[in-house]
Design a protein around this motif. Structure first.
Motif, PDB file in Angstrom:
ATOM      1  N   VAL A  58       0.081  -2.358   7.813  1.00 13.49           N
ATOM      2  CA  VAL A  58       0.365  -3.450   6.872  1.00 13.49           C
ATOM      3  C   VAL A  58       0.705  -2.890   5.493  1.00 13.49           C
ATOM      4  CG1 VAL A  58      -0.620  -5.440   5.697  1.00 13.49           C
ATOM      5  CG2 VAL A  58      -1.067  -5.091   8.127  1.00 13.49           C
ATOM      6  N   ALA A  59      -0.028  -1.861   5.057  1.00 13.74           N
ATOM      7  CA  ALA A  59       0.236  -1.269   3.738  1.00 13.74           C
ATOM      8  C   ALA A  59       1.645  -0.691   3.669  1.00 13.74           C
ATOM      9  CB  ALA A  59      -0.799  -0.189   3.437  1.00 13.74           C
ATOM     10  N   GLU A 137       4.420   5.274   0.502  1.00 13.78           N
ATOM     11  CA  GLU A 137       5.612   6.098   0.310  1.00 13.78           C
ATOM     12  C   GLU A 137       6.199   5.942  -1.086  1.00 13.78           C
ATOM     13  OE1 GLU A 137      10.008   6.785   2.413  1.00 13.78           O
ATOM     14  OE2 GLU A 137       8.559   5.390   3.276  1.00 13.78           O
ATOM     15  N   VAL A 138       6.260   4.694  -1.578  1.00 19.78           N
ATOM     16  CA  VAL A 138       6.833   4.424  -2.904  1.00 19.78           C
ATOM     17  C   VAL A 138       5.789   3.680  -3.737  1.00 19.78           C
ATOM     18  CG1 VAL A 138       8.754   3.420  -4.188  1.00 19.78           C
ATOM     19  CG2 VAL A 138       9.108   4.218  -1.834  1.00 19.78           C
ATOM     20  N   PRO A 139       4.953   4.369  -4.484  1.00 18.79           N
ATOM     21  CA  PRO A 139       3.929   3.690  -5.289  1.00 18.79           C
ATOM     22  C   PRO A 139       4.570   2.794  -6.358  1.00 18.79           C
ATOM     23  CG  PRO A 139       3.472   6.046  -5.105  1.00 18.79           C
ATOM     24  CD  PRO A 139       4.858   5.837  -4.596  1.00 18.79           C
ATOM     25  N   ALA A 196       0.153  -5.920  -1.204  1.00 11.89           N
ATOM     26  CA  ALA A 196       1.583  -5.669  -1.378  1.00 11.89           C
ATOM     27  C   ALA A 196       1.860  -4.632  -2.463  1.00 11.89           C
ATOM     28  CB  ALA A 196       2.304  -6.974  -1.711  1.00 11.89           C
ATOM     29  N   LEU A 197       1.005  -4.550  -3.470  1.00 16.07           N
ATOM     30  CA  LEU A 197       1.172  -3.550  -4.519  1.00 16.07           C
ATOM     31  C   LEU A 197       0.696  -2.164  -4.094  1.00 16.07           C
ATOM     32  CD1 LEU A 197       0.072  -5.655  -7.630  1.00 16.07           C
ATOM     33  CD2 LEU A 197       2.377  -4.812  -7.138  1.00 16.07           C
ATOM     34  N   GLY A 198       0.118  -2.071  -2.911  1.00 13.36           N
ATOM     35  CA  GLY A 198      -0.287  -0.772  -2.379  1.00 13.36           C
ATOM     36  C   GLY A 198      -1.558  -0.208  -2.975  1.00 13.36           C
ATOM     37  N   VAL A 199      -2.413  -1.058  -3.562  1.00 11.87           N
ATOM     38  CA  VAL A 199      -3.652  -0.559  -4.165  1.00 11.87           C
ATOM     39  C   VAL A 199      -4.876  -0.911  -3.327  1.00 11.87           C
ATOM     40  CG1 VAL A 199      -2.761  -0.532  -6.512  1.00 11.87           C
ATOM     41  CG2 VAL A 199      -3.788  -2.623  -5.618  1.00 11.87           C
TER      42      VAL A 199
END
Length: 492
Positions: A58-59, A137-139, A196-199
């Motif tokens: 999901v991340a 992959e893309v922070p 969704a922001l990857g945090v």
């Protein structure tokens, strides 16, 4: 026959049975939320492979979607901010102040205790579990500390859950599903943005929600026991934690019509706006074409006093007139005004003042197009032109409107603080903006012209102090009744 038995015979067993049923049901709910969080905690702590695979999948998927658009990232970050401590803590403080102003100490204590507990749970569990943040992959965003549970998910669930429980009594029954649903959607959206922001992982957000539900369930159950011990009824939670507080928490239950003829008033305000804009354009075009000799001379003279210390001080004063500060002060004042005076009219006056100031400033600046002073500008290139000064105009309008509202409603001598602020705050902002090389003195005069003419328009159309005496008398009467020995409620 004992006294207790006689009471039971008169009232019946129904109230006791209902309380017992609600108590058992409440304990079951608390246990289920706590058990669900405990199971999820163990799965995270012992790195259960199916859960880890789901989290990573999901991340990665959401990161690919979000990283493709800067607009998407900006929207996600804005929604996420509604679950951060920088927003939730001031919100809880403001609502607690409202409850205390309305003489409702018990729900105020509930909000303080529940909010403080959530603040302690979040860092404690993160330090205990020590789960690292996702690596994508893309922070597109960063967050300090560990990952499980999500502090935004926990905080938003607790705070917006508290708001539902405390303020539900003030909402009409037909609107309660909408009220609950809107806050539930906001909590869900905040949790989604953290993933969704990857945090955060999915399990981090779920853990925050479950822990938040468990905590507000525990505190709500304790609050109901407190009411029972104080001899108060314990109605179902669908009526709120303290149903009898509904009349006190309604915003303006008996206010006359704010604008009796809204369409006519809107036309008057629009005509006034056009005339104010025309006046600003004429003055701005004039000073742009025929710049007075003192305009640049004053700015250069102020720059001769520059030191690192004065640079920092001018930066502080300049910030007092920026958009974030003006918006924050406006929201705080409007909330307190509604709590104290229970009228929408002063809030409408302040809101129209600031909206009109913003639109007049932007339109006049774009139409005039006056360049900044030809000196070193400490704030760098600005997106708007020099005339009129937006910082100075916003500060003048805000504090002048607050002074007009408060002077008609406060009778104590300390009310003169507000007119003093209406002079000192704009003066400090004006000096700082000219010291930093961002504006001419005539830009400040343009801001003063905008403020004087626009507030005059609103004074005669909105009439912000109409019914001010009625509101003050009603508030005084309510305070007298609430403070009498017969009506005063005990905290215990």
């Amino acid at each position: 026959m004992t006294e207790d038995n006689s009471v039971v015979e008169r009232t019946g067993w129904a109230p006791v049975r209902h309380f017992a049923e609600r108590s058992v049901l409440g304990l079951i709910v608390v246990a289920l939320f706590g058990l669900a969080f405990g199971v999820l905690l163990l799965l995270v702590r012992f790195h259960w492979s199916p859960l880890q695979d789901l989290d990573r999948s999901v991340a990665d998927s959401l990161n690919r979607w979000a990283s493709g658009s800067d607009t998407v990232v900006a929207v996600l970050q804005q929604i996420s901010s509604f679950g951060g401590r920088g927003f939730l803590i001031p919100l809880v403080v403001l609502l607690t102040a409202l409850l205390l102003i309305r003489r409702r100490p018990r729900p105020a204590i509930y909000m303080i205790v529940t909010g403080a507990g959530a603040m302690l749970l979040d860092p404690s569990l993160k330090a205990l579990i020590g789960r690292l943040r996702p690596v994508v992959e893309v922070p597109v965003a960063q967050a300090p500390g560990n990952s499980f549970p999500s502090g935004h998910a926990l905080g938003s669930m607790v705070v917006y859950g508290m708001i539902v429980l405390v303020f539900l009594a003030a909402i009409r029954r037909s609107w309660r599903p909408v009220f609950i649903g809107a806050l539930a959607v906001l909590v869900a959206a905040i949790g989604f943005t953290r993933i969704a922001l990857g945090v955060h992982f999915v399990s981090d957000v779920l853990g925050g929600w479950l822990l938040g539900l468990a905590w507000i369930s525990v505190t709500a159950y304790a609050f109901r026991i407190w009411r029972r011990e104080a001899g108060r009824p314990t109605p179902p939670l669908t009526d709120g934690l303290e149903p009898e507080s509904g009349p006190d928490l309604r915003i303006a239950p008996a206010e006359p019509a704010v604008l009796p003829h809204p369409w006519a008033k809107a036309a008057e305000i629009l005509v006034g706006w056009v005339f104010v804009f025309g006046l600003l354009y004429v003055v701005g075009y004039t000073v742009k074409r025929w710049t007075p000799g003192f305009d640049v001379a004053v700015v250069e003279w102020l720059q001769s006093f520059r030191t690192p210390g004065l640079d920092d001080l001018s930066h502080f004063w300049s910030k007092a007139g920026d958009t974030h500060t003006i918006l924050a002060v406006s929201l705080i004042f409007c909330s307190l005004a509604l709590a104290f005076w229970r009228q929408w009219r002063p809030v409408l006056f302040l809101a129209l003042t600031m909206v009109g100031e913003l639109t007049l400033f932007l339109c006049a600046a774009a139409a005039v197009g006056r360049p900044r002073p030809p000196v070193e500008q400490l704030d760098g290139q600005m997106p708007t032109s020099s005339f009129p000064s937006g910082h100075i105009a916003a500060t003048m309008c805000l504090w002048a409107a607050i002074a007009i509202i408060t002077m008609a409603r406060i009778r104590q001598p300390w009310r003169w603080i507000f007119p003093a602020l209406a002079v000192l705050m704009p003066l400090g902002v004006a000096l700082s903006r000219m010291y930093r090389g961002m504006h001419h003195p005539t830009d400040m005069m343009g801001a003063a012209l905008l403020t004087a003419t626009w507030i005059t328009v609103l004074w005669f159309t909105v009439r912000p102090n109409a019914h001010a005496e009625t509101a003050s008398e009603a508030a005084a009467e309510a305070a007298e009744v609430a403070g009498s020995p017969r009506k005063l409620e005990s905290i215990s």
